[in-house]
Structures are given as C-alpha cells and as structure tokens.
Design a protein around this motif. Structure first.
Motif, PDB file in Angstrom:
ATOM      1  N   ALA A 215       3.542   1.182  -5.287  1.00 18.40           N
ATOM      2  CA  ALA A 215       2.590   0.082  -5.491  1.00 18.40           C
ATOM      3  C   ALA A 215       3.211  -1.253  -5.092  1.00 18.40           C
ATOM      4  CB  ALA A 215       2.144   0.055  -6.948  1.00 18.40           C
ATOM      5  N   SER A 216       4.466  -1.490  -5.521  1.00 15.17           N
ATOM      6  CA  SER A 216       5.032  -2.818  -5.222  1.00 15.17           C
ATOM      7  C   SER A 216       5.420  -2.923  -3.746  1.00 15.17           C
ATOM      8  CB  SER A 216       6.210  -3.113  -6.153  1.00 15.17           C
ATOM      9  OG  SER A 216       7.320  -2.380  -5.769  1.00 15.17           O
ATOM     10  N   GLU A 219       2.368  -3.476  -1.505  1.00 13.15           N
ATOM     11  CA  GLU A 219       1.879  -4.859  -1.603  1.00 13.15           C
ATOM     12  C   GLU A 219       2.732  -5.781  -0.717  1.00 13.15           C
ATOM     13  OE1 GLU A 219       0.539  -7.471  -5.387  1.00 13.15           O
ATOM     14  OE2 GLU A 219       0.959  -5.347  -5.711  1.00 13.15           O
ATOM     15  N   GLN A 246      -2.349   0.861  -6.889  1.00 12.25           N
ATOM     16  CA  GLN A 246      -2.518   0.101  -8.139  1.00 12.25           C
ATOM     17  C   GLN A 246      -3.565   0.789  -9.043  1.00 12.25           C
ATOM     18  OE1 GLN A 246      -3.370  -3.751  -6.635  1.00 12.25           O
ATOM     19  NE2 GLN A 246      -1.194  -4.229  -6.426  1.00 12.25           N
TER      20      GLN A 246
END
Ligand code: ADP
Length: 409
Positions: A215-216, A219, A246
């Motif tokens: 997820a990170s 992004e 997310q």
C-alpha cells in the motif's frame, strides 16, 4: 383407641343375649309345667325383644369394628397418597430446574407430560408435538424419528437448532418416549467463534505484513511516475493498485476488529439511559422511519461500549431492511424474560429468507452490494462474550426480529 369403642358394645351384646336365654328357659319351663299362659306370653315377648336387641347390637358392634377397620385403611391410603404426591412434587420440581425441555410423548406424538422448560417451548397445552408452533410438523416428525440412544440435531420451525435425545419406556402399559430438547446454539457458536478468531488472527497478521508495504510503495510509485511524466495509463494503473491495496488493508483491519475484540468491562447499564443515547447517535439514520421504543426500567451488567456497538449494528441492518418499504417502522424493545434481559429490534422490512438463516451470522456473509458482512458476526461475538446469544425470528409484520438475550448479572 379402636378397642375403647369395641368393649362396651361387646359387653352390651353379652348381657342381652344372656337375658334372652334366661327368658327362653323360663318360658319353656312354664309352658311345660304350668298353664300360666298370660305370664308365658309376656315372658316370650320379653325374650323376643331382648333377642332382637342383642342381634341389633351385635350387628352394630360388627359395623363399628368394620368402620374402624375401614377408617384405618382410608387413613393409610390417604397417607400413602400424600407421600406419593410429595414424591411427585419433588420430582417435578427437580425436572423443572433442568434447562432442557423434557416431554413424555406417546408413539403417535401425543404429549403426556412436560417440564417447565417444555411448557415455555409449547407455550401452553399443545395436545401433540406437531401442534407446537415453535416446533412445527416437519421438525415434530424428525424428533419422533430420533432413535433412542442416538441424539441428533433438529432445526425447529422457529429456526432454533436443538439437540434431541430420546428414550423409550412403557408407562401404564402404553409405550411412550421421553424426549429432551436442548438448545445448542450457544455451544456451537462458541466453538465456531473460536475457530474464526484463530483463523482471523493468523490471516490478519500474514496479510497485513505483506499488504502494508504494498500500500505505501504503490502510493509513492504513483507520485513518482507522475513527476517523471509517465503515460496516463501507467498513472491510472498505479493509482488503482494504491486504491485497491488501501481498500484491502481496510478490509483486513475490519477482520482484525473481529479477531481482537476486547473482553467486556462490565458495569451497571440502565437500559432507559442506554437506549436514549442510542437514539441520539442513530438520529440521522432513523430519519423518515417510524421508530418506537418499549423499554422496561431494567439495568444489566454489561460493557456499554460493546453493547452499543451491537445494538447500533442491529439498528443499521433494520434501517437497511426497511429502505424502500411503505411505512418503514422499527421497534426497539427491552424486557426481562426469566433471568435474562432481552433487547429486541424488529423491523417491517423484507425479513431474512429461510435459506440465509444459518449464514447471516457467519463473518463476511452479506447480501448487500456494499455490505461488509461483519455486523452480525460482531453482534454474535459481543453477545457470547457477555454469556448471552443473538437470535433471529420472523417479525409479526413479516420483517425480522433480532433478539439479544443477555444474562442480567
Ligand atoms: P452487512 O450488513 O454488511 O451485510 P451483517 O453481518 O450485518 O452484514 O448482515 C449480514 C446479512 O444479514 C445482510 O447482508 C442481510 O442479508 C442479513 N440481514 C441482517 N439484518 C437483516 C434484517 N434486519 N432484515 C433482513 N436481512 C437482514
């Protein structure tokens, strides 16, 4: 006491008989030796009078003895009856303390006797097993087919799952069955819940370990390629990955919510105050719905935060269920039943179809387009953590009634 009454009667008979005998002898003598006919007549009359008196007294004496014996037998019978009645009361009181419903039923399904739990189930005096609305004809047949010594699970017409055991015996010549019905929902739920909790814990740990960096990173990737002037397709793809990961992380977080539910911190909760707070919190969601409350003045020992989460979940579902119905209505009722407190939420929505009854409490089961399927799973978990249970039944006006049954203490 009996001999005190018998003696004077026997004595009275004795002297009358002797007198009659003496008179008879005197009459016989006068008849043979003299011609005193008037005297003979008087003596004969006296003799007859004494003989009748003696005979009557003898009969009375026998009658008195008989009635004494009869009285004694009656007294013995009465004391036997009293003892038998006491033994039966004792047995009935014992059977009434058993939480399982016990019914003595003839082979053709006629109910002969019941304990208190069975009377609660039958709701009165149903003549046959199949006449009990909560059981229904189909389950009644299944119950009668349970072989003695081989317990089986039977789902009753009202949706309850019961463990049924049967025993055969011949009472008063007619073959009968002793049937015991025991609600198993609590035990099964507890076992099932433990399995869910264990699985959830492992899964959430594993998934979160992989998902958090995805997820990170996705992004950051989306930001980086934007700066590098990547094609709109690449940016859209990176955005999708970021959004989905997310979303997935949010889903797993909800999963974790179920796996890591805290132990209840109990305190005395006044249901009048509690329901007022819930009404305030749910105000917007209940807008346009005829919302009624029937709240008895009861308090129970519960964790107010967990309890409000459970009731809010049930109210949200009820509000979803009545969306689109004419005259949508929801009723929240709090009553005391036996030694439990029941919080029930009824709606006049479409109800729970029979084929979904077993599934709706399973985590992640949902029939809604944007549903998560964890609402009822949480309600069940909260109920079990409080030593209670949650049940669903058809509401009077066709919708659903969810009942949170919680111990008062
Ligand atoms: P969700 O609301 O996210 O679907 P829940 O666990 O709260 O998850 O509910 C599971 C399912 O149970 C719902 O999708 C719905 O099919 C059914 N359900 C729950 N409450 C009601 C109700 N009051 N009336 C009819 N069906 C209901």
């Amino acid at each position: 006491m009996a001999s005190d009454t018998a003696h004077p009667a026997v004595f009275a008979v004795g002297w009358r008989a002797l007198l009659a005998l003496g008179l008879a002898l005197a009459t016989a003598y006068l008849l043979a030796a003299t011609q005193y006919y008037a005297t003979i007549l008087v003596l004969a009359a006296l003799m007859l009078a004494f003989s009748f008196g003696a005979a009557r007294r003898r009969l009375q004496a026998r009658g008195a003895a008989d009635s004494i014996a009869a009285n004694r037998t009656i007294a013995r019978l009465q004391s036997e009856q009293k003892r038998a009645a006491q033994a039966q009361d004792h047995l009935q009181a014992l059977l009434d303390t058993v939480s399982a419903a016990l019914l003595v039923v003839t082979e053709d399904g006629r109910i002969e006797s019941t304990n208190r739990a069975a009377q609660l189930l039958t709701g009165g005096n149903a003549p046959r097993l199949s006449d009990i609305a909560a059981i229904g004809p189909e389950a009644a047949t299944a119950i009668l087919n349970i072989a003695p010594g081989t317990p089986g699970l039977v789902r009753l017409a009202d949706g309850r799952l019961e463990l049924v055991s049967a025993g055969r015996f011949a009472g008063g010549g007619e073959a009968s069955r002793l049937i015991s019905l025991q609600a198993v929902v609590g035990e099964l739920d507890a076992v099932q819940l433990k399995a869910w909790e264990d699985m959830s814990r492992v899964l959430t740990h594993e998934i979160m370990n992989s998902l958090t960096p995805i997820a990170s990173l996705s992004e950051s990737l989306s930001g980086m390629i934007r700066q590098d002037g990547a094609s709109p397709e690449s940016i859209a793809a990176a955005d999708t990955i970021a959004r989905r990961s997310q979303g997935l992380a949010g889903f797993v977080a909800r999963y974790r919510q179920m796996a890591e539910m805290p132990e209840p911190r109990r305190q005395s909760v006044s249901l009048a105050v509690f329901t007022r707070e819930i009404r305030g919190l749910m105000q917007d969601r209940l807008n346009g719905i005829a919302y009624r409350e029937q709240v008895d003045d009861i308090s129970l020992a519960a964790d107010p935060d967990l309890l409000s989460q459970a009731v809010i979940n049930l109210l949200r579902n009820a509000a979803d269920a009545v969306a689109g119905t004419d005259n949508p209505a929801i009723t929240l009722a709090c009553t005391r039943e036996e030694d439990a407190v029941v919080i029930s939420i009824s709606d006049n929505g479409k109800g729970v179809p029979a084929e979904h009854r077993d599934d709706i409490f399973v985590p992640f089961f949902t029939t809604k387009r944007d549903g998560s399927g964890i609402g009822l799973g949480l309600v069940r978990q909260i109920a079990l953590k409080h030593g209670g249970r949650v049940e669903v039944e058809a509401a009077a006006d066709g919708g659903a009634t969810f009942r949170l049954v919680l111990p008062e203490q």
